[in-house]
Design an enzyme around this catalytic site. Structure first.
Site, PDB file in Angstrom:
ATOM      1  N   HIS A  63     -37.440 -12.138  45.329  1.00 15.31           N
ATOM      2  CA  HIS A  63     -37.496 -11.476  44.024  1.00 15.31           C
ATOM      3  C   HIS A  63     -36.081 -11.315  43.484  1.00 15.31           C
ATOM      4  O   HIS A  63     -35.108 -11.706  44.144  1.00 15.31           O
ATOM      5  CB  HIS A  63     -38.217 -10.128  44.126  1.00 15.31           C
ATOM      6  CG  HIS A  63     -37.515  -9.106  44.957  1.00 15.31           C
ATOM      7  ND1 HIS A  63     -37.385  -9.207  46.323  1.00 15.31           N
ATOM      8  CD2 HIS A  63     -36.895  -7.933  44.617  1.00 15.31           C
ATOM      9  CE1 HIS A  63     -36.733  -8.157  46.790  1.00 15.31           C
ATOM     10  NE2 HIS A  63     -36.418  -7.370  45.777  1.00 15.31           N
ATOM     11  N   HIS A  65     -34.173  -8.526  42.568  1.00 15.46           N
ATOM     12  CA  HIS A  65     -33.323  -7.356  42.697  1.00 15.46           C
ATOM     13  C   HIS A  65     -31.986  -7.832  43.273  1.00 15.46           C
ATOM     14  O   HIS A  65     -31.933  -8.752  44.089  1.00 15.46           O
ATOM     15  CB  HIS A  65     -33.961  -6.294  43.588  1.00 15.46           C
ATOM     16  CG  HIS A  65     -34.949  -5.436  42.856  1.00 15.46           C
ATOM     17  ND1 HIS A  65     -36.014  -4.813  43.469  1.00 15.46           N
ATOM     18  CD2 HIS A  65     -35.027  -5.091  41.532  1.00 15.46           C
ATOM     19  CE1 HIS A  65     -36.703  -4.119  42.570  1.00 15.46           C
ATOM     20  NE2 HIS A  65     -36.132  -4.276  41.389  1.00 15.46           N
ATOM     21  N   ASP A  67     -29.707  -7.043  45.487  1.00 15.96           N
ATOM     22  CA  ASP A  67     -29.365  -7.212  46.900  1.00 15.96           C
ATOM     23  C   ASP A  67     -30.045  -8.419  47.523  1.00 15.96           C
ATOM     24  O   ASP A  67     -29.784  -8.756  48.679  1.00 15.96           O
ATOM     25  CB  ASP A  67     -29.683  -5.937  47.696  1.00 15.96           C
ATOM     26  CG  ASP A  67     -31.111  -5.453  47.521  1.00 15.96           C
ATOM     27  OD1 ASP A  67     -31.654  -5.561  46.410  1.00 15.96           O
ATOM     28  OD2 ASP A  67     -31.696  -4.950  48.505  1.00 15.96           O
ATOM     29  N   HIS A  68     -30.903  -9.089  46.750  1.00 15.65           N
ATOM     30  CA  HIS A  68     -31.591 -10.280  47.250  1.00 15.65           C
ATOM     31  C   HIS A  68     -31.164 -11.561  46.524  1.00 15.65           C
ATOM     32  O   HIS A  68     -31.664 -12.634  46.844  1.00 15.65           O
ATOM     33  CB  HIS A  68     -33.104 -10.104  47.115  1.00 15.65           C
ATOM     34  CG  HIS A  68     -33.639  -8.989  47.956  1.00 15.65           C
ATOM     35  ND1 HIS A  68     -34.260  -9.190  49.173  1.00 15.65           N
ATOM     36  CD2 HIS A  68     -33.614  -7.647  47.767  1.00 15.65           C
ATOM     37  CE1 HIS A  68     -34.607  -8.027  49.687  1.00 15.65           C
ATOM     38  NE2 HIS A  68     -34.222  -7.066  48.846  1.00 15.65           N
ATOM     39  N   HIS A 141     -44.371  -5.011  44.991  1.00 18.89           N
ATOM     40  CA  HIS A 141     -43.075  -4.427  44.705  1.00 18.89           C
ATOM     41  C   HIS A 141     -43.013  -4.175  43.202  1.00 18.89           C
ATOM     42  O   HIS A 141     -43.774  -4.788  42.440  1.00 18.89           O
ATOM     43  CB  HIS A 141     -41.974  -5.395  45.164  1.00 18.89           C
ATOM     44  CG  HIS A 141     -40.636  -4.770  45.341  1.00 18.89           C
ATOM     45  ND1 HIS A 141     -40.421  -3.620  46.064  1.00 18.89           N
ATOM     46  CD2 HIS A 141     -39.396  -5.146  44.887  1.00 18.89           C
ATOM     47  CE1 HIS A 141     -39.148  -3.318  46.055  1.00 18.89           C
ATOM     48  NE2 HIS A 141     -38.494  -4.216  45.336  1.00 18.89           N
ATOM     49  N   ASP A 208     -39.084  -6.853  50.371  1.00 16.92           N
ATOM     50  CA  ASP A 208     -39.466  -5.605  49.705  1.00 16.92           C
ATOM     51  C   ASP A 208     -40.929  -5.571  49.261  1.00 16.92           C
ATOM     52  O   ASP A 208     -41.344  -6.315  48.366  1.00 16.92           O
ATOM     53  CB  ASP A 208     -38.565  -5.388  48.495  1.00 16.92           C
ATOM     54  CG  ASP A 208     -37.099  -5.326  48.888  1.00 16.92           C
ATOM     55  OD1 ASP A 208     -36.768  -5.728  50.008  1.00 16.92           O
ATOM     56  OD2 ASP A 208     -36.281  -4.886  48.063  1.00 16.92           O
ATOM     57  N   HIS A 266     -33.155  -4.953  56.638  1.00 16.62           N
ATOM     58  CA  HIS A 266     -33.124  -4.364  55.299  1.00 16.62           C
ATOM     59  C   HIS A 266     -33.121  -2.843  55.389  1.00 16.62           C
ATOM     60  O   HIS A 266     -33.995  -2.155  54.856  1.00 16.62           O
ATOM     61  CB  HIS A 266     -34.322  -4.865  54.476  1.00 16.62           C
ATOM     62  CG  HIS A 266     -34.227  -4.589  53.007  1.00 16.62           C
ATOM     63  ND1 HIS A 266     -34.678  -3.414  52.446  1.00 16.62           N
ATOM     64  CD2 HIS A 266     -33.751  -5.323  51.987  1.00 16.62           C
ATOM     65  CE1 HIS A 266     -34.480  -3.456  51.135  1.00 16.62           C
ATOM     66  NE2 HIS A 266     -33.916  -4.602  50.834  1.00 16.62           N
TER      67      HIS A 266
END
Length: 303
Positions: A63, A65, A67-68, A141, A208, A266
């Protein structure tokens, strides 16, 4: 010799810590290198891990976000800087096309590498190759998210005693495996007579998400399950609110899905001591548990 292992490049969640970089996981699977969710700093983590950018054959995002995915610009530009000659396939939720375009062309650079975008529109098989099938399932999510599963087709394990009995050795073994049968003297020997079925290996990557059907489907019979465990049970309400799992839930998933090795990762920046994550997961799951550490290498269990 083929290698099947997970190279952990980062285990932090939204905020990195002194000990944990943001996400990043490279699955080395024979001649394939699948880079999952490269967060900020992934390019440098590859250097520390001693892994070349040329090892990457697929870029897989769950996805969008930060941090990914904020490591995408550095990875894409490094592919060109190093002159990687093979195509690198990029998989990501189709709803994030605009995000990927911005990340891919975040700054000026001389692009010579070939990045082939293959946005994910729906659940199912998104790629096939010598590695088997790469599949995705929807997760739960706040933004559209997909988890990944790599499924190797079943093969055959040759039986040395049976090969000896039929007088088959050396290059004849390879020929028998390729052609399915072999004439030895006046007798035809089939591969079924000298081997047994070997189930293919499975790898699952779940980031997530709240608990949902997709999580269990991805984890089913996985030899190696990499799964987020952002929170401990004491913050279960917070996990549910923000669309995450606890370590206890990750252990439940592994137990109910027949997982062989469970990798927890994570972790929220609020936690310094991670032994409690293993303790919580172990209450539900009796198999091998690894609390991932940055720059660690985790072998895929052999069949």
């Amino acid at each position: 010799m083929s290698v099947r292992e997970l190279v952990v490049l980062g285990t932090g969640s939204q905020v990195p810590t002194r000990a944990r970089n943001q996400n990043g996981y490279l699955l080395r699977w024979d001649d394939q290198g699948l880079l999952f969710d490269p967060g900020e700093g992934t390019q440098r983590q590859l250097q520390f891990a001693g892994v070349s950018a040329s090892a990457i054959t697929r870029l897989c995002l769950t996805h969008f976000h930060g941090d990914h995915c904020l490591g995408v610009p550095g990875i894409v530009q490094r592919l060109s800087l190093d002159g990687v000659s093979h195509p690198v396939y990029a998989h990501y939720p189709a709803s994030g096309r605009a995000f990927f375009e911005r990340l891919r062309h975040a700054s000026a650079f001389h692009e010579v590498a070939t990045v082939v975008e293959e946005p994910i529109e729906a659940e199912g098989t998104i790629a096939r190759g010598s590695f088997g099938a790469l599949e995705v399932k929807r997760l739960d999510h706040p933004v559209e998210s997909f988890g990944y599963r790599l499924v190797e087709p079943a093969g055959r394990r040759m039986l040395p005693e049976a090969l000896d009995r039929f007088g088959i050795s050396g290059p004849q073994v390879g020929r028998l495996q390729r052609e399915g049968s072999l004439t030895v003297g006046a007798r035809t020997v089939t591969v079924q007579q000298v081997s047994v079925r070997r189930e293919g290996q499975r790898f699952a990557f779940v980031m997530d998400t709240r608990l949902c059907d997709g999580v269990f489907a991805l984890a089913e019979k996985a030899d190696l399950l990499v799964i987020e465990s952002t929170f401990l049970s004491s913050e279960a309400a917070l996990a549910a609110e923000y669309g995450h799992l606890t370590a206890a839930q990750a252990g439940r998933v592994a137990a109910e899905s027949g997982v062989r090795k469970l990798v927890l990762t994570h972790f929220s920046q609020r936690y310094d001591e991670l032994t409690r994550f293993e303790d919580e997961a172990a209450r539900a799951f009796g198999g091998e548990i690894v609390v991932a550490e940055d720059l660690g290498r985790i072998a895929v269990p052999k069949r």
